[in-house]
Design a protein around this motif. Sequence first.
Motif, PDB file in Angstrom:
ATOM      1  N   GLY A 208      36.125  32.136   7.468  1.00 47.08           N
ATOM      2  CA  GLY A 208      35.057  33.126   7.345  1.00 47.08           C
ATOM      3  C   GLY A 208      33.733  32.499   6.959  1.00 47.08           C
ATOM      4  O   GLY A 208      32.688  32.841   7.513  1.00 47.08           O
ATOM      5  N   VAL A 209      33.769  31.557   6.029  1.00 45.36           N
ATOM      6  CA  VAL A 209      32.546  30.878   5.594  1.00 45.36           C
ATOM      7  C   VAL A 209      31.971  30.039   6.736  1.00 45.36           C
ATOM      8  O   VAL A 209      30.768  30.054   6.990  1.00 45.36           O
ATOM      9  N   MET A 210      32.827  29.318   7.441  1.00 45.50           N
ATOM     10  CA  MET A 210      32.367  28.438   8.520  1.00 45.50           C
ATOM     11  C   MET A 210      31.719  29.209   9.661  1.00 45.50           C
ATOM     12  O   MET A 210      30.694  28.795  10.195  1.00 45.50           O
ATOM     13  N   TYR A 211      32.321  30.336  10.046  1.00 46.80           N
ATOM     14  CA  TYR A 211      31.846  31.073  11.209  1.00 46.80           C
ATOM     15  C   TYR A 211      30.932  32.250  10.864  1.00 46.80           C
ATOM     16  O   TYR A 211      30.282  32.798  11.749  1.00 46.80           O
ATOM     17  N   GLY A 212      30.920  32.663   9.626  1.00 48.10           N
ATOM     18  CA  GLY A 212      30.022  33.733   9.202  1.00 48.10           C
ATOM     19  C   GLY A 212      30.507  35.139   9.472  1.00 48.10           C
ATOM     20  O   GLY A 212      29.925  36.093   8.985  1.00 48.10           O
ATOM     21  N   SER A 213      31.563  35.277  10.258  1.00 47.09           N
ATOM     22  CA  SER A 213      32.133  36.596  10.524  1.00 47.09           C
ATOM     23  C   SER A 213      33.575  36.417  10.995  1.00 47.09           C
ATOM     24  O   SER A 213      33.936  35.353  11.488  1.00 47.09           O
ATOM     25  N   VAL A 214      34.377  37.463  10.816  1.00 45.59           N
ATOM     26  CA  VAL A 214      35.782  37.405  11.247  1.00 45.59           C
ATOM     27  C   VAL A 214      36.236  38.758  11.773  1.00 45.59           C
ATOM     28  O   VAL A 214      35.644  39.790  11.475  1.00 45.59           O
ATOM     29  N   SER A 215      37.292  38.710  12.538  1.00 44.50           N
ATOM     30  CA  SER A 215      38.022  39.898  12.974  1.00 44.50           C
ATOM     31  C   SER A 215      39.497  39.513  12.915  1.00 44.50           C
ATOM     32  O   SER A 215      39.840  38.347  12.715  1.00 44.50           O
ATOM     33  N   VAL A 216      40.360  40.475  13.110  1.00 41.64           N
ATOM     34  CA  VAL A 216      41.794  40.190  13.097  1.00 41.64           C
ATOM     35  C   VAL A 216      42.143  39.206  14.218  1.00 41.64           C
ATOM     36  O   VAL A 216      42.834  38.210  13.989  1.00 41.64           O
ATOM     37  N   ILE A 217      41.649  39.463  15.405  1.00 41.28           N
ATOM     38  CA  ILE A 217      41.943  38.591  16.554  1.00 41.28           C
ATOM     39  C   ILE A 217      41.384  37.189  16.316  1.00 41.28           C
ATOM     40  O   ILE A 217      42.031  36.191  16.635  1.00 41.28           O
ATOM     41  N   PHE A 218      40.195  37.098  15.752  1.00 44.22           N
ATOM     42  CA  PHE A 218      39.592  35.802  15.475  1.00 44.22           C
ATOM     43  C   PHE A 218      40.442  35.008  14.485  1.00 44.22           C
ATOM     44  O   PHE A 218      40.702  33.819  14.682  1.00 44.22           O
ATOM     45  N   LEU A 219      40.910  35.676  13.411  1.00 48.47           N
ATOM     46  CA  LEU A 219      41.793  35.011  12.452  1.00 48.47           C
ATOM     47  C   LEU A 219      43.092  34.577  13.119  1.00 48.47           C
ATOM     48  O   LEU A 219      43.601  33.487  12.861  1.00 48.47           O
ATOM     49  N   GLN A 220      43.626  35.444  13.962  1.00 48.98           N
ATOM     50  CA  GLN A 220      44.870  35.121  14.656  1.00 48.98           C
ATOM     51  C   GLN A 220      44.714  33.832  15.461  1.00 48.98           C
ATOM     52  O   GLN A 220      45.559  32.944  15.404  1.00 48.98           O
ATOM     53  N   ARG A 221      43.631  33.722  16.176  1.00 42.51           N
ATOM     54  CA  ARG A 221      43.404  32.535  17.015  1.00 42.51           C
ATOM     55  C   ARG A 221      43.129  31.294  16.190  1.00 42.51           C
ATOM     56  O   ARG A 221      43.673  30.227  16.448  1.00 42.51           O
ATOM     57  N   LYS A 222      42.269  31.411  15.205  1.00 43.31           N
ATOM     58  CA  LYS A 222      41.879  30.242  14.411  1.00 43.31           C
ATOM     59  C   LYS A 222      43.003  29.743  13.504  1.00 43.31           C
ATOM     60  O   LYS A 222      43.096  28.555  13.223  1.00 43.31           O
ATOM     61  N   MET A 223      43.852  30.661  13.040  1.00 40.68           N
ATOM     62  CA  MET A 223      44.933  30.258  12.133  1.00 40.68           C
ATOM     63  C   MET A 223      46.262  30.047  12.848  1.00 40.68           C
ATOM     64  O   MET A 223      47.230  29.625  12.230  1.00 40.68           O
ATOM     65  N   SER A 224      46.321  30.377  14.126  1.00 35.80           N
ATOM     66  CA  SER A 224      47.556  30.247  14.914  1.00 35.80           C
ATOM     67  C   SER A 224      48.721  31.005  14.272  1.00 35.80           C
ATOM     68  O   SER A 224      49.788  30.460  14.022  1.00 35.80           O
ATOM     69  N   VAL A 225      48.452  32.278  13.978  1.00 36.01           N
ATOM     70  CA  VAL A 225      49.473  33.142  13.399  1.00 36.01           C
ATOM     71  C   VAL A 225      49.641  34.371  14.285  1.00 36.01           C
ATOM     72  O   VAL A 225      48.809  34.637  15.155  1.00 36.01           O
ATOM     73  N   VAL A 226      50.699  35.130  14.056  1.00 37.51           N
ATOM     74  CA  VAL A 226      50.921  36.348  14.829  1.00 37.51           C
ATOM     75  C   VAL A 226      49.925  37.423  14.380  1.00 37.51           C
ATOM     76  O   VAL A 226      49.338  37.338  13.299  1.00 37.51           O
ATOM     77  N   PHE A 227      49.738  38.430  15.221  1.00 40.29           N
ATOM     78  CA  PHE A 227      48.760  39.480  14.952  1.00 40.29           C
ATOM     79  C   PHE A 227      49.009  40.153  13.608  1.00 40.29           C
ATOM     80  O   PHE A 227      48.073  40.402  12.843  1.00 40.29           O
ATOM     81  N   GLU A 228      50.270  40.460  13.295  1.00 36.34           N
ATOM     82  CA  GLU A 228      50.590  41.160  12.047  1.00 36.34           C
ATOM     83  C   GLU A 228      50.186  40.341  10.831  1.00 36.34           C
ATOM     84  O   GLU A 228      49.669  40.873   9.859  1.00 36.34           O
ATOM     85  N   ARG A 229      50.417  39.016  10.859  1.00 37.06           N
ATOM     86  CA  ARG A 229      50.024  38.147   9.745  1.00 37.06           C
ATOM     87  C   ARG A 229      48.498  38.113   9.640  1.00 37.06           C
ATOM     88  O   ARG A 229      47.946  38.198   8.556  1.00 37.06           O
ATOM     89  N   ALA A 230      47.819  37.987  10.772  1.00 41.73           N
ATOM     90  CA  ALA A 230      46.361  37.968  10.759  1.00 41.73           C
ATOM     91  C   ALA A 230      45.813  39.275  10.197  1.00 41.73           C
ATOM     92  O   ALA A 230      44.845  39.277   9.428  1.00 41.73           O
ATOM     93  N   HIS A 231      46.439  40.401  10.555  1.00 43.80           N
ATOM     94  CA  HIS A 231      45.984  41.694  10.046  1.00 43.80           C
ATOM     95  C   HIS A 231      46.215  41.798   8.549  1.00 43.80           C
ATOM     96  O   HIS A 231      45.382  42.339   7.814  1.00 43.80           O
TER      97      HIS A 231
END
Length: 184
Positions: free
Chosen positions: A118-141
């Motif tokens: 979040g700090v590096m990119y300045g904004s986040v969404s569930v899908i963005f976290l899912q992609r950047k962290m390589s986790v499933v949608f439920e974990r990202a949510h």
Amino acid sequence: MSEVIKENGTFFEIAARAAEYAAEKGKVSEKKLAKALGIRMPTASKTVCALALMGVLGKKDGRYYPYTGNGAEAAEVRARAAEYPQDYLPLVEDAAAFGKIGADGYMTGTLLPAVKIGVMYGSVSVIFLQRKMSVVFERAHEIYDIMAACGMFGGEDEFNPGRKKFIPGSADYDALYARFGAGV
């Protein structure tokens, strides 16, 4: 075959009840929180992490120490919940397996990296976290809900539709890492 277990509330509800409990008792442990709120140990660990990110719990000698808030955190979490209508139930891991990770492992292995994104990119969404962290949608949510409950998001990002602006900056991340990640 293991049974499917659901928690008795969404993460915002659980976090608000945990903040009330912490304010009332003045002390929080994962076991006491699990028993008082009727939640599983993994969810209690995640909730302890959320209270720590909110700044009402600190860490000393590898343990989370007493509540230092002003008593308004539960109301703040409930007010933020209205902004996030898709609040999901927390994921429920196997307590024995998650016990090895605990609140410390979840904080350093999951939440602090998400905050850094979040700090590096300045904004986040569930899908963005899912992609950047390589986790499933439920974990990202779940991670997104924890950060939202902690008040880390601002308004919509006008340059990246669907994302929320991330409020903490790099100095805030450095302070969080010094408080909670230094033991890694």
